[in-house]
Design an enzyme around this catalytic site. Structure first.
Site, PDB file in Angstrom:
ATOM      1  N   LYS A  19      -5.477  19.872   5.484  1.00  0.00           N
ATOM      2  CA  LYS A  19      -5.509  18.436   6.953  1.00  0.00           C
ATOM      3  C   LYS A  19      -4.007  18.216   6.091  1.00  0.00           C
ATOM      4  O   LYS A  19      -3.945  17.202   5.348  1.00  0.00           O
ATOM      5  CB  LYS A  19      -6.758  18.084   6.891  1.00  0.00           C
ATOM      6  CG  LYS A  19      -6.302  17.171   7.624  1.00  0.00           C
ATOM      7  CD  LYS A  19      -5.255  16.502   8.601  1.00  0.00           C
ATOM      8  CE  LYS A  19      -5.608  14.699   7.307  1.00  0.00           C
ATOM      9  NZ  LYS A  19      -4.117  14.373   7.848  1.00  0.00           N
TER      10      LYS A  19
ATOM     11  N   GLU B 187      -5.338  13.688  -7.041  1.00  0.00           N
ATOM     12  CA  GLU B 187      -4.108  12.932  -7.835  1.00  0.00           C
ATOM     13  C   GLU B 187      -3.369  12.082  -7.083  1.00  0.00           C
ATOM     14  O   GLU B 187      -3.038  11.894  -6.103  1.00  0.00           O
ATOM     15  CB  GLU B 187      -3.063  14.608  -7.001  1.00  0.00           C
ATOM     16  CG  GLU B 187      -1.751  14.309  -8.623  1.00  0.00           C
ATOM     17  CD  GLU B 187      -0.565  14.153  -7.927  1.00  0.00           C
ATOM     18  OE1 GLU B 187      -0.519  12.778  -8.776  1.00  0.00           O
ATOM     19  OE2 GLU B 187       0.867  14.223  -7.210  1.00  0.00           O
TER      20      GLU B 187
ATOM     21  N   GLU C 225       1.924   0.050  -5.878  1.00  0.00           N
ATOM     22  CA  GLU C 225       2.807   1.175  -6.046  1.00  0.00           C
ATOM     23  C   GLU C 225       3.219   0.542  -5.050  1.00  0.00           C
ATOM     24  O   GLU C 225       2.893   0.479  -3.551  1.00  0.00           O
ATOM     25  CB  GLU C 225       1.556   2.176  -5.763  1.00  0.00           C
ATOM     26  CG  GLU C 225       2.572   3.882  -5.226  1.00  0.00           C
ATOM     27  CD  GLU C 225       1.686   4.720  -5.669  1.00  0.00           C
ATOM     28  OE1 GLU C 225       1.374   5.164  -4.318  1.00  0.00           O
ATOM     29  OE2 GLU C 225       2.590   5.923  -6.203  1.00  0.00           O
TER      30      GLU C 225
ATOM     31  N   CYS D 277       5.024  10.507  -6.700  1.00  0.00           N
ATOM     32  CA  CYS D 277       3.498   9.236  -6.989  1.00  0.00           C
ATOM     33  C   CYS D 277       4.338   9.211  -8.210  1.00  0.00           C
ATOM     34  O   CYS D 277       3.727   8.253  -9.132  1.00  0.00           O
ATOM     35  CB  CYS D 277       2.722  10.946  -6.764  1.00  0.00           C
ATOM     36  SG  CYS D 277       3.153  12.197  -7.457  1.00  0.00           S
TER      37      CYS D 277
HETATM   38  P1  NAI Z   1      -2.992   8.678   2.255  1.00  0.00           P
HETATM   39  O1  NAI Z   1      -3.683   8.493   1.204  1.00  0.00           O
HETATM   40  O2  NAI Z   1      -3.933   7.491   3.322  1.00  0.00           O
HETATM   41  O3  NAI Z   1      -2.454  10.448   3.061  1.00  0.00           O
HETATM   42  C1  NAI Z   1      -3.018  11.056   2.718  1.00  0.00           C
HETATM   43  C2  NAI Z   1      -3.755  12.022   3.031  1.00  0.00           C
HETATM   44  O4  NAI Z   1      -5.156  11.944   3.304  1.00  0.00           O
HETATM   45  C3  NAI Z   1      -2.881  12.145   4.298  1.00  0.00           C
HETATM   46  O5  NAI Z   1      -3.012  13.486   4.769  1.00  0.00           O
HETATM   47  C4  NAI Z   1      -4.304  11.358   5.111  1.00  0.00           C
HETATM   48  O6  NAI Z   1      -4.340  11.922   6.372  1.00  0.00           O
HETATM   49  C5  NAI Z   1      -5.436  11.659   4.473  1.00  0.00           C
HETATM   50  N1  NAI Z   1      -6.655  10.305   5.032  1.00  0.00           N
HETATM   51  C6  NAI Z   1      -6.429   9.282   5.025  1.00  0.00           C
HETATM   52  N2  NAI Z   1      -6.977   8.589   5.166  1.00  0.00           N
HETATM   53  C7  NAI Z   1      -8.214   9.803   5.144  1.00  0.00           C
HETATM   54  C8  NAI Z   1      -9.812   9.606   5.164  1.00  0.00           C
HETATM   55  N3  NAI Z   1     -10.366   8.101   5.529  1.00  0.00           N
HETATM   56  N4  NAI Z   1     -10.631  10.509   4.758  1.00  0.00           N
HETATM   57  C9  NAI Z   1     -10.035  11.763   4.409  1.00  0.00           C
HETATM   58  N5  NAI Z   1      -8.333  11.359   4.857  1.00  0.00           N
HETATM   59  C10 NAI Z   1      -7.836  10.930   4.945  1.00  0.00           C
HETATM   60  O7  NAI Z   1      -1.363   7.565   2.467  1.00  0.00           O
HETATM   61  P2  NAI Z   1      -0.543   7.016   3.296  1.00  0.00           P
HETATM   62  O8  NAI Z   1      -1.267   6.360   4.546  1.00  0.00           O
HETATM   63  O9  NAI Z   1      -0.250   8.594   3.853  1.00  0.00           O
HETATM   64  O10 NAI Z   1       0.376   6.458   2.290  1.00  0.00           O
HETATM   65  C11 NAI Z   1      -0.098   5.015   2.607  1.00  0.00           C
HETATM   66  C12 NAI Z   1       0.123   4.673   0.897  1.00  0.00           C
HETATM   67  O11 NAI Z   1      -0.276   5.921  -0.522  1.00  0.00           O
HETATM   68  C13 NAI Z   1       2.127   5.051   0.526  1.00  0.00           C
HETATM   69  O12 NAI Z   1       2.777   3.693   1.000  1.00  0.00           O
HETATM   70  C14 NAI Z   1       1.995   4.784  -0.849  1.00  0.00           C
HETATM   71  O13 NAI Z   1       1.793   4.027  -1.915  1.00  0.00           O
HETATM   72  C15 NAI Z   1      -0.070   5.719  -1.326  1.00  0.00           C
HETATM   73  N6  NAI Z   1       1.348   7.458  -1.204  1.00  0.00           N
HETATM   74  C16 NAI Z   1       0.831   7.731  -2.401  1.00  0.00           C
HETATM   75  C17 NAI Z   1       1.343   9.742  -2.646  1.00  0.00           C
HETATM   76  C18 NAI Z   1       1.224  10.232  -4.156  1.00  0.00           C
HETATM   77  O14 NAI Z   1       1.288  10.720  -4.164  1.00  0.00           O
HETATM   78  N7  NAI Z   1       0.904   9.295  -5.326  1.00  0.00           N
HETATM   79  C19 NAI Z   1       0.810  10.633  -1.320  1.00  0.00           C
HETATM   80  C20 NAI Z   1       1.535   9.529  -0.363  1.00  0.00           C
HETATM   81  C21 NAI Z   1       0.975   8.543  -0.291  1.00  0.00           C
END
Ligand code: NAI
Ligand code: MG
Length: 499
Positions: free
Chosen positions: A182, A257, A390, A291
Site C-alpha cells: 500500500k 521504520e 520531527e 527519516c
Molecule cells: P504516515 O505515517 O501517516 O504515512 C505513511 C504511510 O502510512 C502511508 O502509506 C499512509 O497512507 C499510511 N497510513 C496512514 N495512516 C494509516 C493507518 N491508520 N493505517 C495504515 N496505514 C496508514 O505519514 P504522512 O501522513 O505521509 O506524513 C506525516 C509525517 O510523518 C511527515 O510530516 C513526517 O514527519 C513523518 N514521516 C516520516 C517518514 C519517515 O521515513 N520517518 C516517512 C513519511 C512521513
C-alpha cells in the site's frame, strides 16, 4: 493550474498479476508538487480491494509455482528484477521525481544503487536454511527450518517510495513470502510499476500486489486484514504506534521504520569545512524529507561560529527550482500540507524564541510549487518543540556545547534514536562517542551512507526490527524446530519412569 481530470493517465490496482478496477469505482488525483499540475489518477482502495489483494497473495503463497520454487530460482528472479529496474531506470527516476518533487539527479543516483538491493537478496536467497541440533537424546534428530511467514503487508511513505518499498520487498520475496503493497497516497505510481516489473521478471501472479489509496481507508484495511502474517511499515511514529498496537493484539509481527530527530555533533578537533558539508547534506538533501535528516546540530563552542558561517553561506546559495533541471539543488516539499507543516514549525520556533539566521520563508520556486527555503535556526535548546519534534523539511537547529559529556547527553536527549553523525579527527573519541549514542546508525566524518549489506534499526521511538543485510531475513521468516525419532525402540508407556 489543475488540468481536467479526464485527461490524466489512470492507474488501477495491481492484483493477482493484472490491473483491477477499484471495487467502489473511485479514483483520486496525484499532483506534481513543483508545479501543482495534475499527474495521474490512482485507484482509491477500500477494504474490498484489500481483501481481494490479500486473497490473491494467499493463493499465490499456497500455489506450488511459488511455494515449491527452488531458492536458487527465487534468487534468479530477484536478480532479473534488479536488472529490469536498471533497464527502466530513466523512466522510474522521472516518474518518482515528478510525483514527489525529488531532484531528477538524485533519483538517477538512487536508481544506480537500487538494483543492488535486489542483487544482494538474489545472492542470499539460496543461503537461507536451518541447522541440525545435537539434542541430548542421540536417538532423536532435531533440526530447524526457516520458513516464510505468508502474506506480508508493506505500507510505505512518499519521501523515497522506490527505495523504501525495496527495503521491504526484496527481503520479503527472498524469504519466499508474498506481498501486498500500500504505497503512500502522495506517490502511488512507482510502486505499481515495480509490481509490473516483478511480474515481467517471472514472479508468479499474486506474489506482488499493489492497492493504492489513503491511509485511513486502504492502509487501515490492510492492517486489519486477518489474512496477513506481518506488517512492514515506514512512516510517521504516530501511525507506526497504531500499527504496532493492532499487530500486537493479533500476535503477528511488525517491522517499523519511523521518525527521527538525528543529531550531528561537531567536535573542536573536527575538519570544520567537511563537517559543514556533512551538516548541509544531512538536512538539506531531499529538502530534509528523510527519516535520517540530521536536524539537530551540536557544535563545540570553539567552532560554533565558523560552522554556522559555513553552513549559512552554503544554505543561502542552494539553488531552489525545477527538480527536473540538473542545476537545481533543492526541490519542493512533496505536497502542500507538508510545506505548510514546515512553515508552521518555523513560525512556532520563532514564537519559542528561536532566531532564523537564514531562510524561514515559503516560496513557489517560480513554478507555483510547494517550496521552502533552507533554514538555519539558532538560540534554540532541547526544551523547544522545534528541536524535539520531527519537521521533515529543510530546517536545522544549531546549538553549542562545551564538553564531550555534554554533547552526548544533549544528543541522546530525544525520544528518537534513528541515526547520528560525529565529526572528529580523534580516533579514540570517535569510537567512544559512537558507543554511547542512542541511535541505530552512527556515521563518523560522513553522513547518509547506506548499503543493502548494512543492517539498520531504529532505537527508542524510531522503530522496531531490522532492515537490510542478512538480519532482515529473520524479520520475514519463522523458525520451526522438527524432532525425528530415529530409533526402532518401542515408544515407552508414559506412566512408567524412563530409565
Ligand atoms: P504516515 O505515517 O501517516 O504515512 C505513511 C504511510 O502510512 C502511508 O502509506 C499512509 O497512507 C499510511 N497510513 C496512514 N495512516 C494509516 C493507518 N491508520 N493505517 C495504515 N496505514 C496508514 O505519514 P504522512 O501522513 O505521509 O506524513 C506525516 C509525517 O510523518 C511527515 O510530516 C513526517 O514527519 C513523518 N514521516 C516520516 C517518514 C519517515 O521515513 N520517518 C516517512 C513519511 C512521513
Ligand atoms: Mg504527487
Amino acid at each position: 493550474m489543475s488540468e481536467p481530470t479526464e485527461q490524466l493517465p489512470t492507474w488501477q490496482h495491481f492484483i493477482g498479476g493484472t490491473w483491477v478496477e477499484p471495487a467502489e469505482g473511485q479514483y483520486f488525483d496525484s499532483t506534481d508538487p513543483a508545479t501543482r499540475r495534475g499527474l495521474y489518477r490512482a485507484a482509491r482502495g477500500t477494504a474490498a480491494d484489500i481483501d481481494r489483494a490479500v486473497t490473491a497473495a494467499q493463493a499465490a503463497f499456497e500455489d506450488p509455482r511459488w511455494r515449491d520454487m527452488s531458492q536458487t530460482r527465487r534468487g534468479h528472479l530477484l536478480r532479473r528484477l534488479g536488472d529490469l529496474i536498471a533497464e527502466n531506470a530513466g523512466e522510474l527516476a522521472l516518474m518518482e521525481s515528478r510525483d514527489n518533487g525529488k531532484l531528477l539527479r538524485e533519483m538517477r543516483g538512487q536508481l544506480t544503487t537500487l538494483p543492488e538491493y535486489y542483487h544482494y537478496y538474489a545472492g542470499l536467497a539460496d543461503k537461507i536454511h536451518g541447522s541440525t541440533i545435537p539434542a541430548s537424546d542421540r536417538r532423536v534428530l532435531n533440526y530447524t527450518a526457516r520458513e516464510p511467514l505468508g502474506v506480508v503487508g508493506a505500507i510505505t511513505p512518499w519521501n523515497s517510495p522506490l527505495t523504501l518499498t525495496t527495503s521491504k520487498l526484496a527481503p520479503a520475496l527472498c524469504a519466499g513470502n508474498t506481498v501486498v503493497i500500500k504505497p503512500s497516497e502522495y506517490t502511488s505510481a512507482t510502486g505499481l510499476r515495480l509490481a509490473e516489473l516483478a511480474l515481467e521478471a517471472g514472479f508468479p501472479p499474486g506474489v506482488v500486489n499493489v492497492v493504492t489509496g489513503f491511509g485511513p481507508e486502504a492502509g487501515q484495511a490492510l492492517v486489519d486484514h486477518q489474512g496477513l502474517a506481518k506488517i512492514s511499515f515506514t512512516g510517521s511514529t504516530a501511525t507506526g504506534s497504531r500499527i504496532a498496537a493492532a499487530t500486537a493484539s493479533r500476535f503477528i509481527g511488525s517491522t517499523l521504520e519511523l521518525g527521527g530527530k538525528s543529531p550531528n555533533i561537531v567536535f573542536e578537533d573536527a575538519d570544520v569545512a567537511n563537517a559543514a558539508m556533512g551538516v548541509v547534506a544531512g538536512v538539506f538533501a531531499a529538502a530534509g524529507q528523510t527519516c535520517i535528516a540530521g536536524s539537530r546540530v551540536f557544535a563545540h563552542r570553539s567552532v560554533y561560529d565558523e560552522l554556522l558561517e559555513r553552513v549559512c553561506a552554503r544554505a543561502k546559495t542552494i539553488r531552489i527550482g525545477d527538480p527536473l533541471d540538473d542545476t537545481t539543488e533543492l526541490g519542493p516539499l512533496a505536497f502542500e500540507a507538508q510545506r505548510d507543516k514546515v512553515a508552521r514549525y518555523v513560525d512556532l520556533g520563532r514564537s519559542e524564541g528561536a532566531r532564523v539566521l537564514t531562510g524561514g520563508a515559503a516560496t513557489d520556486g517560480g513554478l507555483g510549487g510547494y517550496f521552502y527555503e533552507p533554514t538555519v535556526l539558532v538560540d534554540v535548546d532541547n526544551s523547544m518543540r522545534v528541536v524535539r519534534e520531527e519537521i521533515f523539511g529543510p530546517v536545522v537547529a544549531v546549538m553549542p556545547f562545551d564538553t564531550e559529556e555534554e554533547a552526548v547527553r544533549l544528543a541522546n536527549d530525544t525520544e528518537y534514536g534513528l541515526a547520528a553523525g560525529v565529526w572528529t579527527t580523534n580516533l579514540a573519541r570517535a569510537h567512544r562517542v559512537a558507543a554511547r549514542l542512542e541511535a541505530g546508525t552512527v556515521w563518523v566524518n560522513t553522513y547518509r551512507a547506506m548499503s543493502p549489506m548494512s543492517p539498520r534499526q531504529g532505537f527508542k521511538t524510531s522503530g522496531v526490527g531490522v532492515e537490510h543485510g542478512t538480519e532482515a531475513i529473520r524479520e520475514y521468516t519463522r523458525l520451526k524446530s522438527i524432532w525425528i525419532n530415529t530409533s526402532e525402540e518401542p515408544v515407552s508407556d508414559p506412566f512408567t519412569m524412563r530409565s
